[in-house]
Design a protein around this motif. Structure first.
Motif, PDB file in Angstrom:
ATOM      1  N   VAL A  48      52.033  26.463  20.988  1.00  0.00           N
ATOM      2  CA  VAL A  48      51.647  27.367  19.902  1.00  0.00           C
ATOM      3  C   VAL A  48      51.746  26.646  18.565  1.00  0.00           C
ATOM      4  N   LEU A  49      52.858  25.896  18.352  1.00  0.00           N
ATOM      5  CA  LEU A  49      53.033  25.166  17.096  1.00  0.00           C
ATOM      6  C   LEU A  49      51.994  24.055  16.948  1.00  0.00           C
ATOM      7  N   HIS A  50      51.686  23.368  18.047  1.00  0.00           N
ATOM      8  CA  HIS A  50      50.640  22.336  17.977  1.00  0.00           C
ATOM      9  C   HIS A  50      49.306  22.951  17.569  1.00  0.00           C
ATOM     10  N   GLY A  51      48.992  24.113  18.119  1.00  0.00           N
ATOM     11  CA  GLY A  51      47.752  24.782  17.748  1.00  0.00           C
ATOM     12  C   GLY A  51      47.749  25.208  16.296  1.00  0.00           C
ATOM     13  N   GLN A  52      48.901  25.659  15.801  1.00  0.00           N
ATOM     14  CA  GLN A  52      48.985  26.029  14.384  1.00  0.00           C
ATOM     15  C   GLN A  52      48.747  24.816  13.486  1.00  0.00           C
ATOM     16  N   HIS A  53      49.336  23.682  13.866  1.00  0.00           N
ATOM     17  CA  HIS A  53      49.093  22.444  13.127  1.00  0.00           C
ATOM     18  C   HIS A  53      47.590  22.153  13.052  1.00  0.00           C
ATOM     19  N   LEU A  54      46.945  22.147  14.222  1.00  0.00           N
ATOM     20  CA  LEU A  54      45.530  21.796  14.256  1.00  0.00           C
ATOM     21  C   LEU A  54      44.678  22.778  13.461  1.00  0.00           C
ATOM     22  N   ALA A  55      44.991  24.070  13.547  1.00  0.00           N
ATOM     23  CA  ALA A  55      44.208  25.062  12.818  1.00  0.00           C
ATOM     24  C   ALA A  55      44.316  24.855  11.315  1.00  0.00           C
ATOM     25  N   LEU A  56      45.530  24.604  10.831  1.00  0.00           N
ATOM     26  CA  LEU A  56      45.709  24.392   9.388  1.00  0.00           C
ATOM     27  C   LEU A  56      45.018  23.110   8.930  1.00  0.00           C
TER      28      LEU A  56
ATOM     29  N   GLN B 282      43.469  18.080  26.709  1.00  0.00           N
ATOM     30  CA  GLN B 282      42.020  18.096  26.585  1.00  0.00           C
ATOM     31  C   GLN B 282      41.499  19.500  26.296  1.00  0.00           C
ATOM     32  N   ALA B 283      42.109  20.501  26.926  1.00  0.00           N
ATOM     33  CA  ALA B 283      41.693  21.881  26.673  1.00  0.00           C
ATOM     34  C   ALA B 283      41.988  22.284  25.235  1.00  0.00           C
ATOM     35  N   MET B 284      43.135  21.846  24.713  1.00  0.00           N
ATOM     36  CA  MET B 284      43.494  22.147  23.326  1.00  0.00           C
ATOM     37  C   MET B 284      42.454  21.582  22.365  1.00  0.00           C
ATOM     38  N   VAL B 285      42.066  20.338  22.579  1.00  0.00           N
ATOM     39  CA  VAL B 285      41.095  19.706  21.689  1.00  0.00           C
ATOM     40  C   VAL B 285      39.735  20.401  21.804  1.00  0.00           C
ATOM     41  N   THR B 286      39.322  20.716  23.033  1.00  0.00           N
ATOM     42  CA  THR B 286      38.034  21.400  23.219  1.00  0.00           C
ATOM     43  C   THR B 286      38.051  22.767  22.564  1.00  0.00           C
ATOM     44  N   TYR B 287      39.150  23.480  22.710  1.00  0.00           N
ATOM     45  CA  TYR B 287      39.254  24.800  22.112  1.00  0.00           C
ATOM     46  C   TYR B 287      39.171  24.722  20.592  1.00  0.00           C
TER      47      TYR B 287
ATOM     48  N   TRP C 175      37.062  26.220  17.523  1.00  0.00           N
ATOM     49  CA  TRP C 175      37.653  26.870  16.349  1.00  0.00           C
ATOM     50  C   TRP C 175      37.120  26.257  15.056  1.00  0.00           C
ATOM     51  N   LYS C 176      36.853  24.966  15.074  1.00  0.00           N
ATOM     52  CA  LYS C 176      36.298  24.299  13.887  1.00  0.00           C
ATOM     53  C   LYS C 176      34.920  24.884  13.548  1.00  0.00           C
ATOM     54  N   SER C 177      34.084  25.104  14.565  1.00  0.00           N
ATOM     55  CA  SER C 177      32.783  25.723  14.316  1.00  0.00           C
ATOM     56  C   SER C 177      32.955  27.141  13.780  1.00  0.00           C
ATOM     57  N   PHE C 178      33.944  27.833  14.281  1.00  0.00           N
ATOM     58  CA  PHE C 178      34.233  29.176  13.802  1.00  0.00           C
ATOM     59  C   PHE C 178      34.688  29.173  12.351  1.00  0.00           C
ATOM     60  N   ALA C 179      35.511  28.196  11.982  1.00  0.00           N
ATOM     61  CA  ALA C 179      36.104  28.182  10.646  1.00  0.00           C
ATOM     62  C   ALA C 179      35.074  27.975   9.544  1.00  0.00           C
ATOM     63  N   VAL C 180      33.945  27.371   9.854  1.00  0.00           N
ATOM     64  CA  VAL C 180      32.941  27.093   8.820  1.00  0.00           C
ATOM     65  C   VAL C 180      32.444  28.376   8.167  1.00  0.00           C
ATOM     66  N   ALA C 181      32.246  29.442   8.938  1.00  0.00           N
ATOM     67  CA  ALA C 181      31.697  30.689   8.385  1.00  0.00           C
ATOM     68  C   ALA C 181      32.601  31.889   8.622  1.00  0.00           C
TER      69      ALA C 181
ATOM     70  N   ARG D 131      35.281  20.794  31.976  1.00  0.00           N
ATOM     71  CA  ARG D 131      33.844  20.615  31.748  1.00  0.00           C
ATOM     72  C   ARG D 131      33.201  21.936  31.342  1.00  0.00           C
ATOM     73  N   THR D 132      33.643  23.013  31.957  1.00  0.00           N
ATOM     74  CA  THR D 132      33.110  24.328  31.610  1.00  0.00           C
ATOM     75  C   THR D 132      33.479  24.706  30.188  1.00  0.00           C
ATOM     76  N   TRP D 133      34.707  24.423  29.775  1.00  0.00           N
ATOM     77  CA  TRP D 133      35.111  24.691  28.395  1.00  0.00           C
ATOM     78  C   TRP D 133      34.268  23.897  27.408  1.00  0.00           C
ATOM     79  N   ARG D 134      33.922  22.663  27.765  1.00  0.00           N
ATOM     80  CA  ARG D 134      33.077  21.867  26.870  1.00  0.00           C
ATOM     81  C   ARG D 134      31.677  22.473  26.752  1.00  0.00           C
ATOM     82  N   VAL D 135      31.177  23.054  27.855  1.00  0.00           N
ATOM     83  CA  VAL D 135      29.884  23.745  27.791  1.00  0.00           C
ATOM     84  C   VAL D 135      29.982  24.952  26.871  1.00  0.00           C
ATOM     85  N   ILE D 136      31.074  25.700  26.963  1.00  0.00           N
ATOM     86  CA  ILE D 136      31.272  26.857  26.084  1.00  0.00           C
ATOM     87  C   ILE D 136      31.289  26.412  24.625  1.00  0.00           C
TER      88      ILE D 136
END
Length: 493
Positions: free
Chosen positions: A420-428, A382-387, A391-397, A335-340
């Motif tokens: 780590v590989l799952h995160g790389q997939h999502l970032a790309l 859930q933490a991966m998706v929230t993070y 990252w999606k908001s960061f990637a815009v600018a 819940r705290t991560w979602r607030v962040i």
């Protein structure tokens, strides 16, 4: 071993004596005893005649009455100014000042005694004063001296009362008395009074008084008992304490009192840690809501975007503190991560160029890897998706440089090769989704994509991450490709 109980006993005795000596009854008795001694054993210091006695008594009556009235008028004006600058309870404290009892008794007895003596002197002018009245005149002289000395002591006590530190001390004394009686309504009033002093100190750029009030409120938070249930009356006190901190930080942000702002943010974090350690989760939730309120209603409104990174760091730390506390703790962490993520989105989207400070505070915080590692399997998903919402908001600018910094950090700091590989997939995939092919190319370059072994995204992660792509299908294969109405979006490496 025997000295410690003795010291505690002595401290208790001194505490009772201090409490007794600060009461009206004690000062009344002391003044009455002093007056009695003066009348019983008066020194024979008056040697004048009846004319001198009449002039003296007339002067004393008028002088003492004028001095007393003038002193009280000046004191009331000063107290009114102090009440407008700090809290209306100053007048309350003045009315309860124990010196009032002794001072008014001394002045009243001296003035009335002088009146009585004037009525007793009936001899002609310049005749010797009757022998029976000499001791009474001498006693009156001694009482006048005592009145002047007591006025000096009284003025000193009132001046001390006007100091903000003394006001806070008296408010705390009332608060402790209310807590002992478990009168939580009165305790709430006292907390609000300290908060009023802190807010007015911040408005007047009085950082010393503001910091003192914040430290006092932190001590209150530490000593306040945790509630036994959601319906416990002390729950309201905890909620009010956090709300008062939010009000203080709001005024401090408006007045650009950075020291007070950071002190309140630290106080909120300390209170949140106490709630986590005590498994008082409703209180911990109130703390993270307070941080969110500070960001949206104060920091963003005043344009202090880069101070939001300070809030994010404290929220990440609270989330990390909650991870070892079982399932409830991990739920609170997520819940705290979602607030962040919620507070980061307007920050990233409002910045034409995202600086290193924001990236470090939100995406590269040192608490992220241990928090991620401490969560269970479901919590990690859930933490991966929230993070990656963040990252999606960061990637815009984002710039290529900051993207490369993040890519190296993700590869080196996150534990677990599969994650780590799952995160790389999502970032790309997200870089392609927000039409930032330049970021995708940077990520591929830093990671040397594609890796030798690249497992597909697990179905559970793909289901959790659906909303990241705004309804578009997710490619769970090793090559991050997806079809959009017949148009292929492929990350080329």
């Amino acid at each position: 071993m025997r000295q410690r109980p003795e010291s505690v006993r002595m401290a208790t005795v001194f505490g009772h004596l201090r409490s007794a000596s600060s009461s009206w009854a004690f000062h009344l008795l002391l003044a009455a005893l002093l007056i009695t001694i003066v009348f019983l054993y008066p020194p024979e210091i008056f040697t004048g005649d009846t004319d001198t006695a009449r002039n003296y008594l007339n002067t004393i009556v008028s002088s003492l009455s004028t001095i007393l009235a003038l002193a009280i008028s000046i004191i009331l004006v000063a107290i009114q100014l102090a009440a407008s600058n700090y809290t209306h309870r100053v007048l309350d404290f003045y009315m309860r000042l124990p010196y009032n009892a002794s001072l008014f008794l001394l002045y009243l007895v001296t003035i009335m005694h002088s009146f009585v003596l004037m009525a007793k002197i009936r001899d002609p002018l310049r005749d010797p004063l009757p022998r029976a009245l000499v001791p009474e005149m001498s006693a009156d002289l001694v009482l006048v001296v005592i009145c002047f000395v007591s006025m000096l002591i009284y003025m000193y006590a009132v001046v001390q009362l006007l100091k903000p530190e003394r006001i806070v001390h008296l408010v705390i004394r009332d608060y402790q008395r209310a807590c002992r009686k478990r009168d939580w309504h009165a305790a709430l009033d006292n907390i609000e009074q300290i908060c009023d002093i802190a807010k007015r100190a911040a408005s007047a750029s009085d950082s010393v008084t503001g910091m003192h009030c914040i430290e006092v409120m932190r001590e209150i938070g530490v000593q306040l008992p945790l509630p036994g249930g959601e319906h416990d009356a002390v729950v309201k006190v905890h909620e009010n304490l956090v709300e008062q901190w939010v009000e203080v930080v709001g005024v401090s942000i408006k007045e650009k009192e950075t020291g007070l702002v950071y002190a309140v943010l630290d106080a909120l974090q300390g209170q949140g840690r106490l709630y986590i350690e005590g498994r008082f989760w409703p209180g911990a939730v109130v703390v993270i809501k307070a941080y969110r309120h500070v960001v949206f209603n104060h920091l963003l409104a005043e344009g202090q975007v880069f101070d939001i990174e300070q809030v994010a760091g404290r929220l990440y730390q609270l989330a990390l503190d909650a991870v070892p506390c079982g399932r409830r703790g991990q739920d609170f962490c997520l819940r705290t991560w979602r607030v962040i993520e919620t507070i980061a989105e307007p920050v990233f989207t409002s910045q034409p160029v995202i600086g290193s400070t924001l990236v470090d505070g939100f995406l590269l915080a040192q608490q992220i890897p241990p928090t991620f590692a401490g969560l269970g399997e479901e919590g990690r998903l859930q933490a991966m998706v929230t993070y990656f919402e963040l990252w999606k908001s960061f990637a815009v600018a984002a710039s290529r440089r900051e993207t490369a910094r993040w890519a190296r950090w993700w590869r080196e700091q996150v534990q677990g090769e599969t994650w780590v590989l799952h995160g790389q997939h999502l970032a790309l995939l997200l870089a392609a989704h927000v039409n930032r092919e330049d970021l995708a190319q940077t990520l591929c370059y830093v990671w040397g994509w594609p890796p030798q072994t690249s497992p597909s995204l697990p179905e559970s992660l793909a289901d959790e991450a659906l909303h990241l792509f705004d309804g578009w299908p997710i490619c769970s294969s090793s090559s991050p490709t997806c079809e959009r109405s017949g148009v292929t979006n492929r990350v080329r490496c």
